[in-house]
Structures are given as C-alpha cells and as structure tokens.
Scaffold this active site. Structure first.
Site, PDB file in Angstrom:
ATOM      1  N   LYS A  22       0.837  -1.221   0.000  1.00 17.43           N
ATOM      2  CA  LYS A  22       0.000   0.000   0.000  1.00 17.43           C
ATOM      3  C   LYS A  22       0.867   1.265   0.000  1.00 17.43           C
ATOM      4  O   LYS A  22       0.661   2.165  -0.810  1.00 17.43           O
ATOM      5  CB  LYS A  22      -0.904   0.001   1.237  1.00 17.43           C
ATOM      6  CG  LYS A  22      -1.522   1.346   1.556  1.00 17.43           C
ATOM      7  CD  LYS A  22      -2.292   1.304   2.867  1.00 17.43           C
ATOM      8  CE  LYS A  22      -2.744   2.673   3.327  1.00 17.43           C
ATOM      9  NZ  LYS A  22      -1.674   3.473   3.941  1.00 17.43           N
ATOM     10  N   ASN A  23       1.836   1.332   0.926  1.00 16.34           N
ATOM     11  CA  ASN A  23       2.546   2.601   1.081  1.00 16.34           C
ATOM     12  C   ASN A  23       3.540   2.873  -0.050  1.00 16.34           C
ATOM     13  O   ASN A  23       4.012   3.999  -0.194  1.00 16.34           O
ATOM     14  CB  ASN A  23       3.217   2.680   2.453  1.00 16.34           C
ATOM     15  CG  ASN A  23       2.182   2.916   3.556  1.00 16.34           C
ATOM     16  OD1 ASN A  23       1.030   3.250   3.260  1.00 16.34           O
ATOM     17  ND2 ASN A  23       2.578   2.737   4.800  1.00 16.34           N
ATOM     18  N   CYS A 117      -5.387   8.275   8.996  1.00 18.98           N
ATOM     19  CA  CYS A 117      -5.648   7.839  10.366  1.00 18.98           C
ATOM     20  C   CYS A 117      -5.231   8.919  11.362  1.00 18.98           C
ATOM     21  O   CYS A 117      -4.224   9.607  11.163  1.00 18.98           O
ATOM     22  CB  CYS A 117      -4.878   6.549  10.656  1.00 18.98           C
ATOM     23  SG  CYS A 117      -5.401   5.179   9.618  1.00 18.98           S
ATOM     24  N   ARG A 122      -0.330  15.254  13.127  1.00 16.03           N
ATOM     25  CA  ARG A 122       0.578  14.711  12.104  1.00 16.03           C
ATOM     26  C   ARG A 122       1.006  15.863  11.184  1.00 16.03           C
ATOM     27  O   ARG A 122       0.442  16.054  10.107  1.00 16.03           O
ATOM     28  CB  ARG A 122      -0.123  13.596  11.308  1.00 16.03           C
ATOM     29  CG  ARG A 122      -0.423  12.374  12.146  1.00 16.03           C
ATOM     30  CD  ARG A 122      -1.110  11.283  11.350  1.00 16.03           C
ATOM     31  NE  ARG A 122      -0.194  10.525  10.506  1.00 16.03           N
ATOM     32  CZ  ARG A 122      -0.578   9.510   9.725  1.00 16.03           C
ATOM     33  NH1 ARG A 122      -1.844   9.149   9.671  1.00 16.03           N
ATOM     34  NH2 ARG A 122       0.305   8.866   8.985  1.00 16.03           N
ATOM     35  N   ASP A 307       3.135   0.546  12.299  1.00 12.21           N
ATOM     36  CA  ASP A 307       1.914   0.023  11.664  1.00 12.21           C
ATOM     37  C   ASP A 307       1.624  -1.424  12.059  1.00 12.21           C
ATOM     38  O   ASP A 307       0.608  -1.986  11.646  1.00 12.21           O
ATOM     39  CB  ASP A 307       2.015   0.143  10.135  1.00 12.21           C
ATOM     40  CG  ASP A 307       1.836   1.577   9.667  1.00 12.21           C
ATOM     41  OD1 ASP A 307       1.546   2.444  10.499  1.00 12.21           O
ATOM     42  OD2 ASP A 307       1.986   1.827   8.450  1.00 12.21           O
ATOM     43  N   ARG A 399      -9.305   0.438   3.512  1.00  9.25           N
ATOM     44  CA  ARG A 399      -8.333   1.368   2.923  1.00  9.25           C
ATOM     45  C   ARG A 399      -7.008   0.670   2.650  1.00  9.25           C
ATOM     46  O   ARG A 399      -6.232   1.134   1.804  1.00  9.25           O
ATOM     47  CB  ARG A 399      -8.052   2.518   3.916  1.00  9.25           C
ATOM     48  CG  ARG A 399      -9.123   3.571   3.969  1.00  9.25           C
ATOM     49  CD  ARG A 399      -8.669   4.721   4.832  1.00  9.25           C
ATOM     50  NE  ARG A 399      -7.256   4.967   4.579  1.00  9.25           N
ATOM     51  CZ  ARG A 399      -6.380   5.360   5.475  1.00  9.25           C
ATOM     52  NH1 ARG A 399      -6.747   5.578   6.711  1.00  9.25           N
ATOM     53  NH2 ARG A 399      -5.118   5.547   5.147  1.00  9.25           N
TER      54      ARG A 399
HETATM   55  C1  UD1 Z   1       3.798   6.938   6.768  1.00 11.79           C
HETATM   56  C2  UD1 Z   1       2.804   5.847   6.474  1.00 11.79           C
HETATM   57  C3  UD1 Z   1       2.184   5.331   7.757  1.00 11.79           C
HETATM   58  C4  UD1 Z   1       3.252   4.951   8.775  1.00 11.79           C
HETATM   59  C5  UD1 Z   1       4.302   6.041   8.930  1.00 11.79           C
HETATM   60  C6  UD1 Z   1       5.484   5.606   9.774  1.00 11.79           C
HETATM   61  C7  UD1 Z   1       1.967   6.378   4.286  1.00 11.79           C
HETATM   62  C8  UD1 Z   1       0.863   6.906   3.472  1.00 11.79           C
HETATM   63  N1  UD1 Z   1       1.794   6.385   5.609  1.00 11.79           N
HETATM   64  O1  UD1 Z   1       3.071   8.007   7.369  1.00 11.79           O
HETATM   65  O2  UD1 Z   1       1.397   4.191   7.435  1.00 11.79           O
HETATM   66  O3  UD1 Z   1       2.613   4.767  10.034  1.00 11.79           O
HETATM   67  O4  UD1 Z   1       4.803   6.431   7.642  1.00 11.79           O
HETATM   68  O5  UD1 Z   1       6.073   4.458   9.230  1.00 11.79           O
HETATM   69  O6  UD1 Z   1       2.990   5.962   3.777  1.00 11.79           O
HETATM   70  N2  UD1 Z   1       6.503  14.203  11.230  1.00 11.79           N
HETATM   71  C9  UD1 Z   1       6.726  15.530  11.492  1.00 11.79           C
HETATM   72  N3  UD1 Z   1       6.751  16.404  10.430  1.00 11.79           N
HETATM   73  C10 UD1 Z   1       6.568  15.994   9.153  1.00 11.79           C
HETATM   74  C11 UD1 Z   1       6.353  14.631   8.891  1.00 11.79           C
HETATM   75  C12 UD1 Z   1       6.331  13.757   9.960  1.00 11.79           C
HETATM   76  O7  UD1 Z   1       6.866  15.943  12.643  1.00 11.79           O
HETATM   77  O8  UD1 Z   1       6.604  16.835   8.249  1.00 11.79           O
HETATM   78  C13 UD1 Z   1       6.481  13.257  12.348  1.00 11.79           C
HETATM   79  C14 UD1 Z   1       5.146  12.518  12.482  1.00 11.79           C
HETATM   80  O9  UD1 Z   1       4.200  13.253  13.235  1.00 11.79           O
HETATM   81  C15 UD1 Z   1       5.561  11.240  13.139  1.00 11.79           C
HETATM   82  C16 UD1 Z   1       6.954  10.983  12.536  1.00 11.79           C
HETATM   83  O10 UD1 Z   1       7.413  12.226  12.064  1.00 11.79           O
HETATM   84  O11 UD1 Z   1       5.703  11.440  14.518  1.00 11.79           O
HETATM   85  C17 UD1 Z   1       6.992   9.978  11.405  1.00 11.79           C
HETATM   86  O12 UD1 Z   1       5.989  10.320  10.459  1.00 11.79           O
HETATM   87  P1  UD1 Z   1       6.123   9.906   8.940  1.00 11.79           P
HETATM   88  O13 UD1 Z   1       7.194   8.890   8.794  1.00 11.79           O
HETATM   89  O14 UD1 Z   1       6.218  11.141   8.133  1.00 11.79           O
HETATM   90  O15 UD1 Z   1       4.723   9.223   8.681  1.00 11.79           O
HETATM   91  P2  UD1 Z   1       3.749   9.446   7.475  1.00 11.79           P
HETATM   92  O16 UD1 Z   1       4.515   9.722   6.227  1.00 11.79           O
HETATM   93  O17 UD1 Z   1       2.672  10.400   7.843  1.00 11.79           O
END
Ligand code: UD1
Length: 435
Positions: A22-23, A117, A122, A307, A399
């Site tokens: 998925k990701n 989610c 986030r 996850d 999803r």
């Molecule tokens: C992606 C995955 C999700 C998974 C996560 C961590 C997708 C669509 N989703 O989510 O399933 O749970 O990776 O493996 O691929 N953060 C910041 N600023 C940012 C971005 C992130 O502070 O600009 C923080 C987030 O709040 C979190 C951490 O960094 O605490 C990691 O988030 P991130 O790896 O970016 O997760 P997602 O890309 O949202």
C-alpha cells in the site's frame, strides 16, 4: 455502516498470498504524474486508497486504464494543472504526495491538508521545508497547501530532515526527480517502500541513489519515460497475517513476500515462542501452545513498525506475563486499547507506553475499528476470542487490506461482512488534521 461479524476460536490454517505494498503504491501513483509516457504499474493492491489516488490523477488529466485487477496503465502526457479534487484528497494521508508531483510537473500546486488515520497531530512541516529548499513558495492555510515555483522549475538542494519521516523523504524524492541539479536528502527514512519508489522512478529514467540508506541523492533529469514496474509485497499486510496465525495458534504459509522486510516482525514473534520458518519468498508461521511475553518498541525501519503495533498488542494480550509496548513514532496510537478492554484485555496506557497484563482469554464483543491497523488488530482479537465479535467502521480496514475477509475465510476463519444498504462511501469519519 457495514461491519465484520466474527465467530472466534478457530486457528488459521493454509496459505495466503500477499498483495502489493500500500505505502509504495500510494506514492508511485502520484509520481506517475511526472512520467512523459505510458507507465504500467503491476501488483497494485485493490484497496480504496489506491482507487482514490487513481481517481485523483485521472481528474488531473491522466488516462488510467486497468489491464487486470492489479495492473494499471497511467498516461500522464496530457495532464494539465488544476486544483486537485479536494473532497478525495482530504480523506487520505498519501494525498500529500501530490504536493511533490504537482510541483515537479507543473511548478504549482493546490491541495488540501492530507487526511488519514488520526494518531494525534501529524504535521507536514518537513515536507514543506523540503519543497521550500527546492525553490517552491509554500503557503499552508485554512486546510489547504498552496505551492508555487518561480520560473516553473525546482532546483536541487541539500535537505536535512529534522525528523525521520517516510512521507517527507518520499515527497522530496518525487519533487526532486525533474529538478535542475542534485538534491541530497539527509536523515532520510529507510523503509522498503522508499527503495521501491526509487526503483520505480529509476526504471522510468530518473537518477536516484542511496534509497534504503539515510542519505539519498537525486540527480535531476530532463524527463521521465514510460515503462513497466512491479510493486513490492506489502510488509504490513504480511506481518498482520503472521500475527493472526500466531495469535490463533494456527499454521499459515504467507506467500509472495520479501522475508528481509519482515525480519523485525519475525524476531519479535520468535521471542513469543512462535515458530517462523523463512523461505525464499514466503514464511511459515506456526503458533505456540503457550505464548511468552515480550517488550516492543516501534521505530523507523529497520525497527519494529508502528503500523504493526496494534496487531502485536493483541498477541501480547494472549501471552503469559507482563509486556510493555513503547510507541516511538506517534503520540496517540493506543485508541484501540479501549476496544480491546471490552473484550477482556488488561491494558494500561500512559502516554506512549502501554503495559499489557497478558494470559487472559479474550471474549467476543461489539468493537470499533478506530483506524486502519487498529481495525486489523480488532479482527485478530475477534478471531482469537471466545464467542462473537462485531467490528464496526470497517471502511478504515478496507483502505489498506485487499480482500481481507476473503483471505481470512480461505484460512478457515469464520468471518463475514454484514452489509447495510444505506452505507456511505465510508470516508465520512476520516479526520483531517490541521498542521
Ligand atoms: C507513513 C505511512 C504510515 C506509517 C508512517 C510511519 C503512508 C501513506 N503512511 O506516514 O502508514 O505509520 O509512515 O512508518 O505511507 N513528522 C513531522 N513532520 C513531518 C512529517 C512527519 O513531525 O513533516 C512526524 C510525524 O508526526 C511522526 C513521525 O514524524 O511522529 C513519522 O511520520 P512519517 O514517517 O512522516 O509518517 P507518514 O509519512 O505520515
């Protein structure tokens, strides 16, 4: 709302085939917008997030043609800039990849803040920082992300991510592919789907190096050409079936996987006494008669994935002794705990730490899928529990899991969907989180 009805207590037995990741898929579809040609994507999972992204890119003028149920061709040659369809975009997390792909392709973007989610706040500040370093002006206001590149073309830059972010790493890679010059992403995330995105882009003519390490170098190219790419198997779907086999005390061969991507999950399952045998592209999981306690800390790859945290939480409810889970990625990923308590689990949560007093048999109850992986965890709990469990809000689960009910039924689970004719599109409750 549709729900799953599960009569628990039956060990899972048999074989299950894992779908595409998925990701990876949800990044590759937006990235196809950059391709000047026909881009064939194979092993796409049939899940609602993928359907929505295909709808979004087709709304932007891409021709989308299904070759079979898991293969599509995306032809972005006639895509034109317009506002992306907001109603769809605010329902999924991965819509943030449209920021990178629209800026790379059109030099301008207007998208909504992503949905997905709700694990607490986030933010997308690292995505914004990356796009700004590449020369875009980004304005995040009133739930929208507006981006503009003076002169229309991004330029390479050196970007150090303050946090290891999967989304920001992939988004910057997408944006940098057609930028002028070299981009270096430091403190990059290393998940298997990051390598998959890089492989996809490279197979279309990009020059991305170092994916899978914490430093990724992208040498911008003039254009990408069409091609064919097969998405890797889904690490989390595979892990979910591994835990389901272990928790029900069954024996399941999980096929079409990359065992290396599952090593952190395999190691943790072995700690609980579960037998995991690895083969070239499959793993055999045999449940233990007595499960042992274990501690889990979620971390960026190659650590234990956040996850998989709710699913392993269910397993640890069944294990003898006290287990401690520490959530290393998100502030609020224990909403499923209150649902598990309804089934007799003894769990305490304090901030990012969760203490599980294991060794109790779960009993069936009506519960909710609080989000995608929490929903999968409730299904696993239902499969283990004595009596009947009803899982509501299953749109979250759909999803991310292709044919979840069909695959579980083929393994001997007593699970069915109870459909309600007035069901909505299933996305009304997805929360859009402000910056
Ligand atoms: C992606 C995955 C999700 C998974 C996560 C961590 C997708 C669509 N989703 O989510 O399933 O749970 O990776 O493996 O691929 N953060 C910041 N600023 C940012 C971005 C992130 O502070 O600009 C923080 C987030 O709040 C979190 C951490 O960094 O605490 C990691 O988030 P991130 O790896 O970016 O997760 P997602 O890309 O949202």
């Amino acid at each position: 709302m549709d729900k799953y009805v599960i009569n628990g207590g039956k060990p899972l037995h048999g074989e299950v085939e894992i779908s595409g990741a998925k990701n990876a898929a949800v990044a590759i579809i937006p990235a196809a917008l950059l391709v000047d040609g026909v881009c064939r994507i194979e092993n796409l999972p049939q899940i609602s997030d993928v359907e929505m992204l295909l709808t979004i890119v087709s709304d932007l003028g891409c021709k989308v043609k299904y070759i079979n149920k898991s293969t599509v061709e995306v032809d972005a040659r006639n895509a034109t800039y317009k506002d992306a369809p907001f109603e769809l975009m605010r329902k999924i997390r991965a819509s943030y990849y449209l920021i990178g792909s629209m800026l790379g392709r059109f030099g301008v973007c207007k998208t909504t803040m992503p949905g997905g989610c709700n694990f607490g706040v986030r933010p997308i500040d690292q995505h914004v920082k990356g796009m700004e370093a590449l020369g875009a002006t980004i304005d995040v206001k009133s739930g929208f992300v507006l981006g503009d590149v003076q002169g229309g073309k991004l330029h390479g830059a050196r970007i150090y991510l303050d946090k290891v972010s999967v989304g920001a790493t992939m988004n910057i890679m997408i944006a940098a592919v057609l930028a002028q010059g070299r981009t270096i992403i430091e403190n990059a995330a290393r998940e298997p789907h990051i390598v998959d995105l890089a492989n996809f882009l490279n197979s279309m003519g990009a020059d991305v190096r170092g994916a899978g390490t914490d430093t990724i170098k992208v040498n911008g190219v003039e254009k990408l050409h069409g091609g064919c790419y097969t998405i890797i198997p889904d690490q989390i779907e595979a892990g979910t079936y591994m835990v389901a086999a272990a928790a029900t005390g069954g024996e399941v061969l999980i096929k079409n996987i990359i065992p290396k991507h599952l090593e952190c999950i395999t190691a943790k399952l072995r700690e609980t006494g579960t037998i995991v045998q690895q083969y070239e592209d499959s793993v055999l999981v045999k449940g233990a008669s007595t499960l042992r306690r274990a501690n889990v800390k979620t971390l960026p790859y190659p650590g234990f994935p956040t996850d998989m945290q709710p699913q392993i939480g269910v397993l640890l409810c069944l294990a003898n002794g006290t287990s401690v889970i520490t959530e290393g990625i998100y502030d609020n990923r224990y909403k499923y705990v209150s649902e598990l308590r309804k089934m007799g689990a003894e769990i305490q949560v304090d901030g990012r730490v969760c203490v599980i007093e294991g060794g109790h048999r779960l009993t069936g109850a009506p519960v909710m899928a609080c989000d995608l992986r929490a929903g999968a965890a409730m299904v696993i709990a239902g499969l283990c529990a004595a009596g009947q469990t009803e899982v509501e809000d299953i749109h979250y689960i759909e999803r991310g899991y292709e044919n979840f009910v069909g695959k579980l039924r083929a393994l001997g689970a007593d699970i069915r969907i109870e459909e309600f004719p007035d069901d909505q599109d299933g996305y009304d409750k997805v929360v859009c989180i402000p910056v």
